[in-house]
Design an enzyme around this catalytic site. Structure first.
Site, PDB file in Angstrom:
ATOM      1  N   HIS A 395       0.813  -1.217   0.000  1.00 27.58           N
ATOM      2  CA  HIS A 395       0.000   0.000   0.000  1.00 27.58           C
ATOM      3  C   HIS A 395       0.849   1.270   0.000  1.00 27.58           C
ATOM      4  O   HIS A 395       0.325   2.369  -0.211  1.00 27.58           O
ATOM      5  CB  HIS A 395      -0.943  -0.006   1.210  1.00 27.58           C
ATOM      6  CG  HIS A 395      -2.303   0.531   0.895  1.00 27.58           C
ATOM      7  ND1 HIS A 395      -2.523   1.540  -0.015  1.00 27.58           N
ATOM      8  CD2 HIS A 395      -3.530   0.188   1.368  1.00 27.58           C
ATOM      9  CE1 HIS A 395      -3.815   1.794  -0.088  1.00 27.58           C
ATOM     10  NE2 HIS A 395      -4.451   0.998   0.733  1.00 27.58           N
ATOM     11  N   ASP A 399      -2.048   1.932  -4.886  1.00 29.70           N
ATOM     12  CA  ASP A 399      -3.333   2.313  -4.291  1.00 29.70           C
ATOM     13  C   ASP A 399      -4.383   1.254  -4.577  1.00 29.70           C
ATOM     14  O   ASP A 399      -4.289   0.505  -5.557  1.00 29.70           O
ATOM     15  CB  ASP A 399      -3.798   3.664  -4.844  1.00 29.70           C
ATOM     16  CG  ASP A 399      -2.869   4.808  -4.462  1.00 29.70           C
ATOM     17  OD1 ASP A 399      -2.254   4.720  -3.381  1.00 29.70           O
ATOM     18  OD2 ASP A 399      -2.767   5.766  -5.243  1.00 29.70           O
TER      19      ASP A 399
END
Length: 423
Positions: A395, A399
């Site tokens: 992450h 995204d």
């Protein structure tokens, strides 16, 4: 008489230490020049160490599982001659050969790849069974693989109980866990078992360290979507019926073609993150890691430049690399340098998986088991072959929108397989 100190040489992989996974000699043994004395494990492969001199072993550096620094003493050998500093230096550096060795007692023997979702490799004919005299004087039947594993572990096959006509790996596993006392019974028996501590060493320890480092350093998230592969399976069957002498196609080569076609629009997926330097490298070529379960543990051989190979070439390379990994012949170069990894549990795939990223990559793709279920098409109910596809991402780099969009692109390609072969 002279003492020769054999120091662990620089193996040339930029490593600072290696783990002792097997000793082939003991203190007091006489060794010949070029005789194998130990197996040392690096991050990528196991290296066979050979003695540069003949003589008597008088000191060993440590026990199996210990880490030895490059340049530190590995073995001290008493020789008949005297060595000057110049002569000792002339012996090295010692040449080594990269070669995978059998799994340790702590390593599980699992094969997690099936016909639909992993490479198909023709299985060799079963090796002949060999008999081995036990301390009781009875002949014990066992395959060469079982006999070799028992020898590596120092187990007398005559002490291993079995309910069949020969000793199998499951019988060795039960023996290792529970010993040979009154509480020990063949593996099918439903009885209370004694606790058995097993030291985590070798490939199993490397896997544990790598997985722990990946989970500590990377904030994972996983996205899962369902894909209708009915048409893709029909195309796959047609291709196999007309393949001639080419290798039989599984789902994996078609999956890789789809990945390579989608990647140009999602370069953040095919990347490696150097978090210490704070640099993300988005790779132009797709060097695809293929998670493969072997007797020595999980290995990830790499398909180089997957984007330049057609489906038949991919099938051939998948089979070659899978066989090399399982047979212990994969080289260090074949087990490193991946930019993106695909992993599958085959028939154990279940509904969904949350695979762990192969650090320093930023994503890993996990196709799950194909199941046949009824689905609505307008007002009609039809049979469909469905497969959930998982992707875990870093992450810090990827995204959630990007991961979901990438999987949707894969979904379109896999549900409309003609697009896989369109220019």
């Amino acid at each position: 008489m002279a003492r020769f100190t054999f120091k662990l040489p620089d193996i040339g992989e930029g490593i600072s230490e290696a783990e002792i996974v097997t000793w082939h000699v003991a203190v007091g043994d006489h060794v010949a020049e070029d005789q194998q004395i130990a197996d040392m494990m690096t991050d990528k492969a196991t290296v066979e160490m050979e003695s540069p001199v003949s003589g008597k072993v008088i000191e060993l550096a440590g026990e199996v599982g210990d880490q030895i620094a490059i340049g530190a003493m590995l073995v001290v050998i008493e020789t008949d001659g005297d060595f000057s500093a110049e002569e000792a230096a002339a012996i090295g550096p010692v040449e080594t050969e990269l070669k995978m060795v059998p799994a340790s007692a702590a390593q599980e023997e699992v094969t997690a790849q099936d016909e639909a979702e992993t490479p198909e490799v023709e299985e060799p004919e079963s090796p002949p069974l060999h008999s081995s005299p036990s301390e009781k004087g009875n002949a014990v039947l066992a395959s060469p693989a079982v006999r070799a594993r028992a020898a590596d572990l120092g187990i007398d096959l005559g002490q291993v109980k079995t309910d069949g006509d020969r000793v199998r790996h499951a019988d060795l596993d039960a023996y290792l866990r529970y010993g040979s006392g009154e509480g020990y019974h063949p593996p099918h028996a439903s009885r209370a078992r004694a606790d058995q501590p097993v030291k985590v060493i070798g490939m199993r320890r490397r896997i544990a360290e790598n997985m722990a480092a990946s989970k500590r350093a990377i904030p994972h998230f996983t996205y899962v979507d369902e894909i209708d592969v009915t048409e893709l399976e029909r195309v796959r069957a047609d291709l196999n019926n007309n393949r001639g002498g080419r290798p039989k196609l599984t789902m994996l080569p078609l999956m890789i073609v789809a990945i390579c076609r989608a990647i140009p629009d999602f370069p953040m997926i095919n990347a490696r993150y150097d978090d210490e330097a704070g640099v993300v490298t988005r790779h132009g070529a797709v060097h695809l890691g293929m998670a493969t379960q072997t007797e020595a543990g999980l290995m990830v051989p790499v398909i180089r430049d997957a984007q330049d190979r057609n489906v038949w070439q991919l099938a051939s390379e998948i089979g070659r690399l899978a066989e090399a990994a399982r047979s212990g012949k994969a080289t260090s170069a074949e087990l490193s340098g991946s930019t993106l990894t695909v992993t599958s549990l085959g028939p154990l795939g279940g509904i969904a998986t949350t695979p762990v990223i192969n650090r320093p990559e930023v994503a890993i793709i996990g196709p799950n088991k194909i199941v046949e279920r009824p689905v609505f098409v307008g007002d009609d109910i039809v049979r469909a072959k469905l497969m959930n596809l998982s992707i875990s991402c870093d992450h810090r780099v990827v995204d959630g929108w990007d991961a979901a969009s990438f999987v949707q692109a894969l979904k379109k390609l896999l549900e409309t397989p003609v697009l896989l072969f369109a220019d």
